[in-house]
Design a protein around this motif. Structure first.
Motif, PDB file in Angstrom:
ATOM      1  N   ALA A   5     -42.966  19.525  26.504  1.00  0.00           N
ATOM      2  CA  ALA A   5     -42.748  20.716  27.339  1.00  0.00           C
ATOM      3  C   ALA A   5     -41.300  21.130  27.178  1.00  0.00           C
ATOM      4  N   ARG A   6     -41.073  22.166  26.336  1.00  0.00           N
ATOM      5  CA  ARG A   6     -39.699  22.472  25.953  1.00  0.00           C
ATOM      6  C   ARG A   6     -39.417  23.974  25.982  1.00  0.00           C
ATOM      7  N   SER A   7     -38.258  24.324  25.430  1.00  0.00           N
ATOM      8  CA  SER A   7     -37.852  25.716  25.324  1.00  0.00           C
ATOM      9  C   SER A   7     -38.480  26.360  24.096  1.00  0.00           C
ATOM     10  N   ASP A   8     -38.495  27.677  24.088  1.00  0.00           N
ATOM     11  CA  ASP A   8     -39.054  28.399  22.943  1.00  0.00           C
ATOM     12  C   ASP A   8     -38.157  28.294  21.705  1.00  0.00           C
ATOM     13  N   ILE A   9     -36.898  27.877  21.872  1.00  0.00           N
ATOM     14  CA  ILE A   9     -36.013  27.764  20.714  1.00  0.00           C
ATOM     15  C   ILE A   9     -35.676  26.304  20.402  1.00  0.00           C
ATOM     16  N   ALA A  10     -36.479  25.384  20.908  1.00  0.00           N
ATOM     17  CA  ALA A  10     -36.251  23.961  20.633  1.00  0.00           C
ATOM     18  C   ALA A  10     -36.364  23.701  19.129  1.00  0.00           C
ATOM     19  N   ASP A  49      -8.003  27.334  29.851  1.00  0.00           N
ATOM     20  CA  ASP A  49      -7.490  26.067  29.323  1.00  0.00           C
ATOM     21  C   ASP A  49      -8.551  25.283  28.551  1.00  0.00           C
ATOM     22  N   TYR A  50      -9.788  25.280  29.084  1.00  0.00           N
ATOM     23  CA  TYR A  50     -10.876  24.544  28.445  1.00  0.00           C
ATOM     24  C   TYR A  50     -12.132  25.419  28.398  1.00  0.00           C
ATOM     25  N   ILE A  51     -12.918  25.253  27.336  1.00  0.00           N
ATOM     26  CA  ILE A  51     -14.230  25.895  27.228  1.00  0.00           C
ATOM     27  C   ILE A  51     -15.261  24.795  27.080  1.00  0.00           C
ATOM     28  N   THR A  52     -16.277  24.800  27.934  1.00  0.00           N
ATOM     29  CA  THR A  52     -17.307  23.760  27.888  1.00  0.00           C
ATOM     30  C   THR A  52     -18.618  24.310  27.342  1.00  0.00           C
ATOM     31  N   PHE A  53     -19.247  23.544  26.479  1.00  0.00           N
ATOM     32  CA  PHE A  53     -20.570  23.878  25.954  1.00  0.00           C
ATOM     33  C   PHE A  53     -21.514  22.725  26.273  1.00  0.00           C
ATOM     34  N   THR A  54     -22.645  23.035  26.881  1.00  0.00           N
ATOM     35  CA  THR A  54     -23.591  22.000  27.284  1.00  0.00           C
ATOM     36  C   THR A  54     -24.871  21.997  26.457  1.00  0.00           C
ATOM     37  N   SER A  55     -24.954  22.856  25.465  1.00  0.00           N
ATOM     38  CA  SER A  55     -26.126  22.884  24.574  1.00  0.00           C
ATOM     39  C   SER A  55     -25.797  23.762  23.378  1.00  0.00           C
ATOM     40  N   SER A  56     -26.584  23.607  22.336  1.00  0.00           N
ATOM     41  CA  SER A  56     -26.391  24.453  21.154  1.00  0.00           C
ATOM     42  C   SER A  56     -26.615  25.924  21.488  1.00  0.00           C
ATOM     43  N   SER A  57     -27.540  26.183  22.400  1.00  0.00           N
ATOM     44  CA  SER A  57     -27.822  27.581  22.754  1.00  0.00           C
ATOM     45  C   SER A  57     -26.642  28.224  23.471  1.00  0.00           C
ATOM     46  N   CYS A 103     -17.557  19.582  24.156  1.00  0.00           N
ATOM     47  CA  CYS A 103     -19.016  19.640  24.015  1.00  0.00           C
ATOM     48  C   CYS A 103     -19.665  18.428  24.678  1.00  0.00           C
ATOM     49  N   ILE A 104     -20.893  18.630  25.163  1.00  0.00           N
ATOM     50  CA  ILE A 104     -21.583  17.589  25.916  1.00  0.00           C
ATOM     51  C   ILE A 104     -22.141  16.488  25.026  1.00  0.00           C
ATOM     52  N   GLY A 105     -22.301  16.780  23.734  1.00  0.00           N
ATOM     53  CA  GLY A 105     -22.852  15.773  22.840  1.00  0.00           C
ATOM     54  C   GLY A 105     -22.696  16.174  21.387  1.00  0.00           C
ATOM     55  N   PRO A 106     -23.064  15.278  20.469  1.00  0.00           N
ATOM     56  CA  PRO A 106     -22.855  15.526  19.035  1.00  0.00           C
ATOM     57  C   PRO A 106     -23.665  16.687  18.478  1.00  0.00           C
ATOM     58  N   VAL A 107     -24.868  16.916  18.987  1.00  0.00           N
ATOM     59  CA  VAL A 107     -25.682  18.030  18.493  1.00  0.00           C
ATOM     60  C   VAL A 107     -25.013  19.355  18.831  1.00  0.00           C
ATOM     61  N   THR A 108     -24.555  19.476  20.069  1.00  0.00           N
ATOM     62  CA  THR A 108     -23.855  20.690  20.492  1.00  0.00           C
ATOM     63  C   THR A 108     -22.567  20.872  19.693  1.00  0.00           C
ATOM     64  N   ALA A 109     -21.843  19.765  19.478  1.00  0.00           N
ATOM     65  CA  ALA A 109     -20.599  19.823  18.714  1.00  0.00           C
ATOM     66  C   ALA A 109     -20.851  20.267  17.278  1.00  0.00           C
ATOM     67  N   GLU A 110     -21.940  19.787  16.683  1.00  0.00           N
ATOM     68  CA  GLU A 110     -22.276  20.170  15.311  1.00  0.00           C
ATOM     69  C   GLU A 110     -22.536  21.671  15.229  1.00  0.00           C
TER      70      GLU A 110
END
Length: 500
Positions: free
Chosen positions: A387-392, A435-443, A464-471
């Motif tokens: 059960a996921r997002s349409d862009i998973a 000062d900082y920009i946070t990203f919590t997902s690739s989207s 970034c919250i994790g390696p996938v988002t950072a990539e």
């Protein structure tokens, strides 16, 4: 009276949490939001998404929209039968021109309501540790405009009278006129040694206070680079500042952190930032909504008994899936016997809120870890429901297929990349005020880049919250400053604190 109605709202001195409940209520039900420069974005975010937003911000001595035009906007929208929220900083009747706007509405027979706000004349000194009255120091308070009408009309400030007063003098909008204010008070007999303070950006994380005397406060404010908006306080109560100062503490004090999560989810991270003394600037890079086509979801719900595992990769997935079950009147007990997999502590917590415990939480919140864990638990012939997002991404499905695991992948919600940014957040980005920009997902990365590009990041540190988002961020040409070790909001905050 016409069917339309205008709410003339005071949004308080800066911090949106100082806004009244009635102000929030009126903003939330308005069709049109007409707002000023000094109104916090979070106050405006209380409006309905479909509301019309009209920015009429004013800089000192540089009115973007003339007052007459603002009056016309209020009248025209109300005559269309709309509810209009005229949102101002501070209190609308304390040098806020609320009275002029009310008169314009009255002239046209338009119904209106005044919602008082917390005035900066009292609240900003309080945030600087300066009580405007105190039995041992001052028994009266006098609030004065910091600048007179440019057209020369109206009543002049009587400095001779003010100089004789023993109470506290508070000048609003007085930074540019500070030399004239101090010189006029001294000229008419006010002691040059009278304590004075100038408080910039009061009640926000950018608050700064400069103290001195009537004779030297201009030099002190100039050397410190004090700018508008600022409040000037003159009187003995300023002596209490060092003893009573309480605001501006915490490891993130003075820092602005951009939060790019969806409006529905930004609150958790924003609150943590604010608890630590920082200012959370919300710039939703995505929005989430129910999937456009629910046939696949409904079909899966009709045959829940065929599944051995139900996989949720986000809190949104949990919310929309269980919400659809409620909407279709499907008993929660239908999930009995189905193993629940939750990717991340927050996803597991969302299940727990609904009385459901996760049976499996991957140690690392990556596609590979999730798939390998499932491969070790799913027996031959058992089926998995995602059960996921349409862009998973397709990575999970590919690994499951490679391991011979039968699955159905249904989109229970859709992720919408933002196409419009709020003005203040963009202004801060462009001016280097973040000062900082946070990203919590690739989207959120994709949404941000599509909305603001990468050039505006400037010297802001990207977390970034994790390696996938950072990539994903690096693929977009973004220099990533840090990646959380724990792929959670708390892990993200820990990285922010570790870099101080």
């Amino acid at each position: 009276m016409s069917e339309g109605r205008v709410y003339i709202i005071g949004a308080g001195p800066g911090d949106w949490k100082l806004m009244t409940l009635r102000a929030a209520e009126c903003i939330g039900m308005a069709d049109v939001i007409v707002y000023d420069r000094l109104v916090d974005d979070k106050a405006i975010s209380m409006a309905r998404p479909e509301a019309e937003f009209v920015y009429v911000g004013k800089m000192p001595h540089c009115h973007t929209v003339p007052q007459e035009e603002i009056n016309r906007i209020l009248v025209s929208r109300a005559l269309e039968g709309k509810k209009v929220a005229r949102v101002k900083g501070g209190d609308p009747f304390v040098f806020g021109r609320g009275g002029e706007e009310a008169e314009a509405l009255l002239k046209e027979g338009i119904d209106f309501e005044i919602i008082p706000g917390v005035t900066s004349a009292v609240s900003v000194p309080a945030y600087a540790g300066i009580p405007v009255t105190h039995r041992d120091y001052s028994s009266s308070l006098h609030i004065i405009t910091g600048h007179e009408r440019a057209d020369g009309q109206g009543r002049k400030i009587n400095y001779e009278l003010l100089a004789e007063l023993e109470g506290t003098l508070v000048f609003l909008m007085g930074v540019k006129s500070l030399p004239d204010i101090t010189a006029s008070l001294i000229k008419h007999g006010k002691d040059a040694s009278t304590p004075a303070a100038v408080i910039e950006n009061g009640t926000t994380v950018r608050q700064r206070t400069v103290c001195g005397t009537l004779g030297d406060i201009c030099r002190a404010a100039s050397e410190a680079g004090i700018q508008s908006p600022a409040v000037v306080v003159v009187g003995r109560v300023v002596e209490l500042k060092d003893r009573l100062a309480w605001f501006g503490r915490g490891p993130l004090a003075g820092k602005r952190v951009l939060v790019t999560r969806s409006r529905q989810q930004a609150g958790v991270l924003s609150r943590r930032i604010e608890e630590l003394g920082g200012e959370a600037i919300e710039l939703p890079a995505i929005a989430v909504a129910e999937a456009g086509q629910m046939q696949a979801v409904d079909a899966a719900l009709e045959r829940l008994e065929e599944y051995r595992w139900l996989v949720f990769t986000s809190t949104n997935g949990v919310g929309f899936f269980l919400g659809r079950m409620r909407e279709k009147k499907i008993d929660i007990r239908k999930l009995s016997g189905i193993g629940l997999c939750a990717v991340g502590e927050a996803t597991a917590a969302e299940l727990a809120k609904n009385g459901l415990n996760a049976d499996y939480i991957p140690r690392a919140y990556t596609t590979e870890e999730l798939a390998s864990g499932l491969a070790g638990m799913v027996k031959p012939g058992e089926r998995v429901l995602l059960a996921r997002s349409d862009i998973a991404g397709e990575g999970l499905c590919e690994i499951l297929a490679d391991n011979g695991i039968q699955y159905d992948d249904v989109a229970v919600y859709r992720t919408i990349l933002a196409d419009e940014a709020n003005s203040r957040a963009m202004e801060l980005l462009e001016s280097g005020g973040i000062d900082y920009i946070t990203f919590t997902s690739s989207s959120t990365v994709r949404g941000f880049v599509g909305m603001a590009g990468t050039e505006k990041i400037g010297k802001a540190r990207v977390v970034c919250i994790g390696p996938v988002t950072a990539e994903t961020a690096r693929e977009k040409g973004i220099d990533v400053w840090a990646v959380a070790d724990r792929y959670t909001i708390d892990g993200l905050v820990d990285v922010l604190l570790g870099g101080l």
